[in-house]
Design a protein around this motif. Structure first.
Motif, mmCIF file in Angstrom:
data_model
loop_
_atom_site.group_PDB
_atom_site.id
_atom_site.type_symbol
_atom_site.label_atom_id
_atom_site.label_comp_id
_atom_site.label_asym_id
_atom_site.label_seq_id
_atom_site.Cartn_x
_atom_site.Cartn_y
_atom_site.Cartn_z
ATOM 1 N N THR A 95 0.779 -1.022 -0.140
ATOM 2 C CA THR A 95 0.048 -0.268 0.008
ATOM 3 C C THR A 95 0.861 1.271 0.023
ATOM 4 O OG1 THR A 95 -0.060 -0.088 2.506
ATOM 5 C CG2 THR A 95 -1.965 -1.210 1.403
ATOM 6 N N TYR A 96 0.085 2.343 -0.165
ATOM 7 C CA TYR A 96 1.101 3.523 -0.264
ATOM 8 C C TYR A 96 0.385 4.921 0.398
ATOM 9 C CZ TYR A 96 4.391 6.610 -2.659
ATOM 10 O OH TYR A 96 5.587 7.542 -2.805
ATOM 11 N N ASN A 97 1.235 5.736 1.126
ATOM 12 C CA ASN A 97 0.595 7.166 1.530
ATOM 13 C C ASN A 97 0.442 7.912 0.331
ATOM 14 O OD1 ASN A 97 -0.602 8.999 3.086
ATOM 15 N ND2 ASN A 97 1.517 9.296 4.076
ATOM 16 N N TRP A 98 -0.882 7.803 -0.483
ATOM 17 C CA TRP A 98 -1.034 8.783 -1.498
ATOM 18 C C TRP A 98 -1.098 10.032 -1.174
ATOM 19 C CZ3 TRP A 98 -0.169 6.074 -5.661
ATOM 20 C CH2 TRP A 98 -0.501 4.612 -6.130
ATOM 21 N N LEU A 99 -1.669 10.449 -0.110
ATOM 22 C CA LEU A 99 -1.713 12.090 0.162
ATOM 23 C C LEU A 99 -0.766 12.513 1.002
ATOM 24 C CD1 LEU A 99 -5.686 11.786 1.132
ATOM 25 C CD2 LEU A 99 -4.690 12.422 -0.856
ATOM 26 N N GLY A 100 0.010 11.804 1.716
ATOM 27 C CA GLY A 100 1.173 12.168 2.519
ATOM 28 C C GLY A 100 2.313 12.227 1.956
ATOM 29 N N ASP A 101 2.676 11.730 0.854
ATOM 30 C CA ASP A 101 3.913 11.987 0.076
ATOM 31 C C ASP A 101 3.948 13.155 -0.747
ATOM 32 O OD1 ASP A 101 6.233 11.445 -1.481
ATOM 33 O OD2 ASP A 101 5.876 9.441 -1.856
ATOM 34 N N PRO A 102 4.795 14.158 -0.527
ATOM 35 C CA PRO A 102 5.004 15.238 -1.491
ATOM 36 C C PRO A 102 5.187 15.106 -2.944
ATOM 37 C CG PRO A 102 6.414 15.522 0.534
ATOM 38 C CD PRO A 102 5.979 13.891 0.381
ATOM 39 N N ASP A 103 5.613 13.873 -3.131
ATOM 40 C CA ASP A 103 5.962 13.734 -4.777
ATOM 41 C C ASP A 103 5.081 13.044 -5.370
ATOM 42 O OD1 ASP A 103 8.785 14.333 -4.400
ATOM 43 O OD2 ASP A 103 9.438 12.221 -3.544
ATOM 44 N N ILE A 104 3.792 12.612 -4.638
ATOM 45 C CA ILE A 104 2.729 11.986 -5.205
ATOM 46 C C ILE A 104 1.327 12.860 -5.128
ATOM 47 C CG2 ILE A 104 1.139 9.967 -5.185
ATOM 48 C CD1 ILE A 104 3.637 9.301 -6.060
ATOM 49 N N ALA A 105 1.385 13.774 -4.152
ATOM 50 C CA ALA A 105 -0.030 14.403 -3.969
ATOM 51 C C ALA A 105 -0.532 15.286 -4.917
ATOM 52 C CB ALA A 105 0.376 15.383 -2.534
ATOM 53 N N LEU A 106 0.436 15.646 -5.660
ATOM 54 C CA LEU A 106 -0.222 16.837 -6.742
ATOM 55 C C LEU A 106 -0.694 15.879 -7.801
ATOM 56 C CD1 LEU A 106 -0.737 19.573 -7.836
ATOM 57 C CD2 LEU A 106 1.955 19.749 -8.756
ATOM 58 N N ASN A 107 0.239 14.837 -8.179
ATOM 59 C CA ASN A 107 -0.343 13.901 -9.215
ATOM 60 C C ASN A 107 -1.597 13.218 -8.992
ATOM 61 O OD1 ASN A 107 2.555 14.114 -10.378
ATOM 62 N ND2 ASN A 107 3.368 12.644 -9.318
ATOM 63 N N ALA A 108 -1.949 13.066 -7.921
ATOM 64 C CA ALA A 108 -3.162 12.439 -7.321
ATOM 65 C C ALA A 108 -4.161 13.538 -7.854
ATOM 66 C CB ALA A 108 -3.134 12.077 -5.820
ATOM 67 N N ILE A 109 -4.002 14.733 -7.641
ATOM 68 C CA ILE A 109 -5.046 15.554 -7.807
ATOM 69 C C ILE A 109 -5.118 15.651 -9.444
ATOM 70 C CG2 ILE A 109 -5.495 18.182 -7.924
ATOM 71 C CD1 ILE A 109 -4.236 18.248 -5.162
ATOM 72 N N MET A 110 -3.909 15.465 -10.295
ATOM 73 C CA MET A 110 -3.986 15.692 -11.620
ATOM 74 C C MET A 110 -4.918 14.582 -12.247
ATOM 75 S SD MET A 110 0.074 16.414 -12.573
ATOM 76 C CE MET A 110 1.083 17.717 -12.083
ATOM 77 N N VAL A 111 -4.623 13.261 -11.668
ATOM 78 C CA VAL A 111 -5.328 12.144 -12.123
ATOM 79 C C VAL A 111 -7.038 12.453 -12.009
ATOM 80 C CG1 VAL A 111 -6.088 9.633 -11.695
ATOM 81 C CG2 VAL A 111 -3.586 10.384 -11.551
ATOM 82 N N MET A 112 -7.218 12.897 -10.523
ATOM 83 C CA MET A 112 -8.664 13.348 -10.621
ATOM 84 C C MET A 112 -9.311 14.255 -11.473
ATOM 85 S SD MET A 112 -10.455 14.814 -7.120
ATOM 86 C CE MET A 112 -9.833 16.714 -7.830
ATOM 87 N N ASN A 113 -8.707 15.445 -11.867
ATOM 88 C CA ASN A 113 -9.195 16.355 -12.311
ATOM 89 C C ASN A 113 -8.963 15.819 -14.069
ATOM 90 O OD1 ASN A 113 -9.548 19.103 -11.419
ATOM 91 N ND2 ASN A 113 -7.897 18.350 -10.256
ATOM 92 N N ILE A 114 -8.185 15.192 -14.538
ATOM 93 C CA ILE A 114 -8.231 14.728 -15.877
ATOM 94 C C ILE A 114 -9.445 13.893 -16.129
ATOM 95 C CG2 ILE A 114 -7.094 13.186 -17.467
ATOM 96 C CD1 ILE A 114 -4.411 13.841 -16.353
ATOM 97 N N TRP A 115 -9.522 12.798 -15.044
ATOM 98 C CA TRP A 115 -10.966 12.263 -15.275
ATOM 99 C C TRP A 115 -12.248 12.851 -15.072
ATOM 100 C CZ3 TRP A 115 -14.870 10.951 -11.660
ATOM 101 C CH2 TRP A 115 -15.485 10.125 -11.659
ATOM 102 N N SER A 116 -12.148 13.927 -14.310
ATOM 103 C CA SER A 116 -13.589 14.661 -14.191
ATOM 104 C C SER A 116 -13.648 15.679 -15.273
ATOM 105 C CB SER A 116 -13.424 15.131 -12.724
ATOM 106 O OG SER A 116 -12.603 16.231 -12.527
#
Length: 299
Positions: free
Chosen positions: A150-171
């Motif tokens: 598993t992974y800390n998607w929201l707590g990792d500075p290298d991943i957090a912005l990418n997580a928002i990108m995925v959500m916005n592309i999808w929406s």
């Protein structure tokens, strides 16, 4: 020598402006007025709480940007977000539209399903994705079920912005998909027939006929995408509880403007200067996009 207006022409012009006056009033009060006031604030040190004061500081607020480390981080995060999200959402929207326009079985059902994210509140979507990204959320449960770490998607500075990108592309892609879908109805069948006579397959027809014909639509979609992505705020605010964390990794320019305007005393003028600078950046990006894209159709 110019002809003088007759009384009838003056009356007609007066009646026209009288009918326009409610719209002009709203335009001046809610659009032009705030813009002018924001420009005024950008050149002042402002204190709005308690005794309201305006101290003229010239270009000091703009010079402060050059020394503001958080402003540089916010600009970099925003630019990175724009560079990745705009092309991805544009390409995904075009592919989805072309797929739905191909006459596949059940396309009306899939049109509704694909468009659902656009109808959902941005705040609700963000909360759903936060639950999915949570350490005990859906994604980690799925990874755990198939034996992956598993992974800390929201707590990792290298991943957090990418997580928002995925959500916005999808929406956001479904909204632009509808625009492309409407434009695809106007592509002449004769172009595809001519391509078939030349031996083009389905992929070649898409690349050499559909994509060039939709170039003006793509230009519009990219411009709308640029404006929207540069103004990223609500998802970043909710993901980070307004802090732009972790470690400023989700801090955007608009979120930084909000923090300076409403969270820090005496920096409203600096926040207005940041907003003015962002408006200039969006304008320049839009003009450059229009310059380097061919607006007219090839056919």
């Amino acid at each position: 020598m110019k002809r003088a207006f007759s009384k009838k022409e003056w009356r007609e012009a007066g009646a026209g402006y009288l009918l326009l006056s409610p719209t002009l009033f709203v335009l001046l009060l809610f659009i032009i007025g705030p813009i002018v006031f924001a420009i005024f604030l950008a050149f002042h040190k402002v204190q709005l709480l308690g005794t309201t004061t305006f101290q003229f500081v010239g270009i000091d607020n703009f010079q402060r940007m050059l020394e503001d480390t958080r402003a540089k981080i916010a600009l970099w995060n925003t630019v990175k977000y724009v560079i990745i999200v705009v092309p991805c959402q544009t390409m995904l929207a075009l592919v989805l539209a072309a797929t739905l326009n191909a006459g596949l079985k059940g396309q009306k059902f899939f049109r509704i399903v694909y468009f659902l994210p656009t109808l959902t509140s941005s705040t609700v979507l963000t909360l759903i994705f936060m639950w999915m990204y949570n350490q005990n959320g859906l994604i980690n449960h799925f990874l755990k079920a198939i034996g992956l770490p598993t992974y800390n998607w929201l707590g990792d500075p290298d991943i957090a912005l990418n997580a928002i990108m995925v959500m916005n592309i999808w929406s956001t892609a479904p909204f632009f998909m509808v625009i492309y879908l409407a434009a695809l109805q106007e592509v002449p069948d004769s172009l595809y027939e001519a391509a078939e006579l030349d031996g083009a397959n389905a992929l070649q027809k898409f690349w050499y006929v559909t994509v060039p014909y939709l170039r003006p639509v793509t230009s519009f979609v990219v411009i709308m995408g640029l404006i929207g992505t540069f103004q990223l705020f609500d998802q970043s605010y909710i993901f980070s509880s307004g802090s732009g964390g972790p470690n400023n990794s989700t801090l955007t320019v608009v979120l930084l403007i909000y923090q300076y305007a409403f969270k820090t005393l005496g920096t409203m003028g600096y926040a207005a200067a940041l907003a003015f600078a962002l408006a200039i950046i969006i304008l320049v990006a839009t003009l450059l996009q229009r310059k380097f894209s061919k607006e007219e159709s090839l056919y």
